[in-house]
Design a protein around this motif. Structure first.
Motif, PDB file in Angstrom:
ATOM      1  N   LEU A 133       0.824  -1.206   0.000  1.00 17.35           N
ATOM      2  CA  LEU A 133       0.000   0.000   0.000  1.00 17.35           C
ATOM      3  C   LEU A 133       0.864   1.265   0.000  1.00 17.35           C
ATOM      4  O   LEU A 133       0.399   2.352   0.343  1.00 17.35           O
ATOM      5  N   SER A 134       2.141   1.110  -0.411  1.00 19.52           N
ATOM      6  CA  SER A 134       3.049   2.247  -0.629  1.00 19.52           C
ATOM      7  C   SER A 134       3.271   3.126   0.597  1.00 19.52           C
ATOM      8  O   SER A 134       3.433   4.342   0.479  1.00 19.52           O
ATOM      9  N   GLY A 244      -4.356  -3.241   7.669  1.00 24.65           N
ATOM     10  CA  GLY A 244      -4.583  -3.211   6.223  1.00 24.65           C
ATOM     11  C   GLY A 244      -5.745  -2.299   5.857  1.00 24.65           C
ATOM     12  O   GLY A 244      -5.641  -1.488   4.922  1.00 24.65           O
ATOM     13  N   ILE A 245      -6.839  -2.384   6.587  1.00 25.56           N
ATOM     14  CA  ILE A 245      -8.003  -1.536   6.283  1.00 25.56           C
ATOM     15  C   ILE A 245      -7.656  -0.064   6.525  1.00 25.56           C
ATOM     16  O   ILE A 245      -7.910   0.794   5.680  1.00 25.56           O
ATOM     17  N   TYR A 248      -5.281   1.246   3.841  1.00 25.52           N
ATOM     18  CA  TYR A 248      -5.976   1.426   2.562  1.00 25.52           C
ATOM     19  C   TYR A 248      -6.819   2.705   2.592  1.00 25.52           C
ATOM     20  O   TYR A 248      -6.754   3.529   1.681  1.00 25.52           O
ATOM     21  N   LEU A 249      -7.580   2.891   3.670  1.00 23.95           N
ATOM     22  CA  LEU A 249      -8.469   4.059   3.749  1.00 23.95           C
ATOM     23  C   LEU A 249      -7.690   5.359   3.850  1.00 23.95           C
ATOM     24  O   LEU A 249      -8.138   6.397   3.369  1.00 23.95           O
ATOM     25  N   ARG A 251      -4.597   5.914   2.650  1.00 28.83           N
ATOM     26  CA  ARG A 251      -3.480   5.990   1.700  1.00 28.83           C
ATOM     27  C   ARG A 251      -3.537   7.275   0.880  1.00 28.83           C
ATOM     28  O   ARG A 251      -4.564   7.918   0.779  1.00 28.83           O
TER      29      ARG A 251
ATOM     30  N   PRO B 229      -5.885  -1.811  -5.835  1.00 27.47           N
ATOM     31  CA  PRO B 229      -4.639  -1.368  -6.450  1.00 27.47           C
ATOM     32  C   PRO B 229      -3.489  -1.437  -5.439  1.00 27.47           C
ATOM     33  O   PRO B 229      -3.627  -0.930  -4.329  1.00 27.47           O
ATOM     34  N   ILE B 230      -2.399  -2.108  -5.803  1.00 26.10           N
ATOM     35  CA  ILE B 230      -1.230  -2.185  -4.904  1.00 26.10           C
ATOM     36  C   ILE B 230       0.048  -1.851  -5.670  1.00 26.10           C
ATOM     37  O   ILE B 230       0.052  -1.814  -6.899  1.00 26.10           O
ATOM     38  N   ALA B 231       1.117  -1.612  -4.914  1.00 27.70           N
ATOM     39  CA  ALA B 231       2.414  -1.257  -5.508  1.00 27.70           C
ATOM     40  C   ALA B 231       2.905  -2.388  -6.409  1.00 27.70           C
ATOM     41  O   ALA B 231       2.731  -3.566  -6.091  1.00 27.70           O
ATOM     42  N   VAL B 241      -5.960 -10.193   4.803  1.00 33.81           N
ATOM     43  CA  VAL B 241      -5.898  -8.718   4.768  1.00 33.81           C
ATOM     44  C   VAL B 241      -6.719  -8.195   3.592  1.00 33.81           C
ATOM     45  O   VAL B 241      -7.534  -7.276   3.748  1.00 33.81           O
ATOM     46  N   GLY B 244     -10.372  -8.483   4.274  1.00 34.76           N
ATOM     47  CA  GLY B 244     -10.782  -7.460   5.233  1.00 34.76           C
ATOM     48  C   GLY B 244     -11.010  -6.113   4.556  1.00 34.76           C
ATOM     49  O   GLY B 244     -12.015  -5.443   4.806  1.00 34.76           O
ATOM     50  N   ILE B 245     -10.095  -5.721   3.687  1.00 37.58           N
ATOM     51  CA  ILE B 245     -10.234  -4.425   3.000  1.00 37.58           C
ATOM     52  C   ILE B 245     -11.467  -4.455   2.093  1.00 37.58           C
ATOM     53  O   ILE B 245     -12.292  -3.539   2.113  1.00 37.58           O
TER      54      ILE B 245
END
Lengths: 252, 252
Positions: A133-134, A244-245, A248-249, A251, B229-231, B241, B244-245
């Protein structure tokens, strides 16, 4: 047998810290290690490795890179390996030395801070997630499992080799946040719902221990608490899933 | 020693399926079991349990509920337990018999479908997450680890006891989706970014195997693929994970 003795020694955190070396175990983790630029000191392999085409290919890649591969018996290998089914291969490599100033140079947007997260599988999964997730860097506070523990390395599936990780303290983080204008938020069930807040340009998210959450001594350093609303029948989310959630939210 | 023999037998999936019984191991999992209404057949305890106030309290709660607790030696206990450090306590309880029609009666909004997810720790964490994020039910397709495996039960931290779970097949799911107007989406790296789509009223999300993703034979049953979307430097997120997202973003 210097490499065997070294691998055994590196099971201890103190030895890893003194020698700046770590152990990466299993096909996937050693393959990932070869994809990146960390310096590899050597590898141990058992006859099991050469029973699969994938194992043979990995051995050839190691040798092509000029890595010394020492053949050892299953029993010797087992005396050095720390993870479950290490598949007859482990490599010893150099821990990259990163500082908070390196983090600032990376165009810092998001930091993840681990506050006494203790399960190696959770921490490895969290590092894998942070890299995906950078997140600019993951920072371990005292009480967190060593990020270079072989079980953490294995479950991170290569994240350590390109994602910036380091250990630090609240003293250092407090100076860093002032210098670089970083907001510090904490994940806590009593916080504001994360959907209702707007994330700042530069943000460090602190996540706490599996059972106890954020350390009482950390709370004074945290500006704002954020939460994920969950069903009342469930105590909490797993820390890796929750992280992780949040990442992501939040980011950018 | 009927309970000891039974617990040993229940290590096998076939035995669990035939007897409709499962084993819950460790303090937390047995405490959670007592909070819910599943029928408990009995428990095994070692002297270790009575070395902590929490263990003594649990023993009292079991006895207050009229559960037969058989004291066994450490060696006998170890021959029945399946998880790491089960803390000297395991309980045998009845698997609730749920059908897809029960799911429909629960005011169905969100379903999670596991398509050959195999790691017990991942599946337990996924069930815990699904319960926390108010998913109506989690459905296991063939090839998925048994949801009532002791390791799955332990890492789900009690989710099994109040979250609806069942096994099913694509044939049954296809009939069910038509009857109840459920959209079926799959999680896949090649899908549309999940942020760009609007979730329907009733949605089943299918998540695939740790290494291989969705089964080729499942793809024909799935209407739409969605991705996180991921790196590019990272292959994938851990399945628990990622689930969950997705569940958080698609919740309602």
């Amino acid at each position: 047998l210097r490499l065997l003795t070294l691998a055994r020694d590196l099971r201890r955190r103190k030895a890893r810290e003194r020698q700046h070396l770590f152990v990466s175990e299993g096909l996937r983790a050693v393959e990932e290690l070869l994809r990146d630029s960390l310096s590899i000191e050597g590898a141990l392999a058992t006859p099991q490795l050469e029973t699969s085409p994938r194992g043979i290919a990995l051995l050839q890649s190691l040798e092509a890179r000029g890595v010394q591969v020492v053949r050892v018996s299953d029993a010797d290998f087992a005396s050095a390996a720390e993870t479950e089914s290490p598949q007859g291969i482990l490599a010893i490599a150099r821990i990259p030395a990163h500082t908070l100033e390196d983090v600032a140079k990376q165009g810092l947007r998001r930091l993840l801070v681990l506050d006494a997260v203790q399960d190696p599988g959770n921490v490895g999964t969290i590092l894998r997630t942070a890299a995906a997730l950078s997140v600019t860097a993951t920072i371990a506070l005292p009480g967190t499992v060593d990020l270079w523990n072989a079980k953490v390395v294995r479950s991170a599936m290569g994240a350590h080799f390109h994602h910036l990780t380091l250990s630090s303290t609240w003293d250092e983080l407090d100076s860093f946040r002032v210098l670089h204008h970083v907001a510090i938020w904490g994940a806590d069930a009593a916080g504001e719902p994360v959907d209702a807040v707007r994330a700042p340009e530069r943000l460090a998210l602190v996540v706490g221990n599996e059972g106890n959450g954020l350390a009482p001594s950390s709370r004074g350093h945290i500006e704002r608490l954020v939460a994920l609303p969950i069903a009342s029948s469930v105590d909490s989310l797993n820390v890796a899933v929750a992280t992780g959630i949040f990442l992501y939210l939040l980011r950018r």
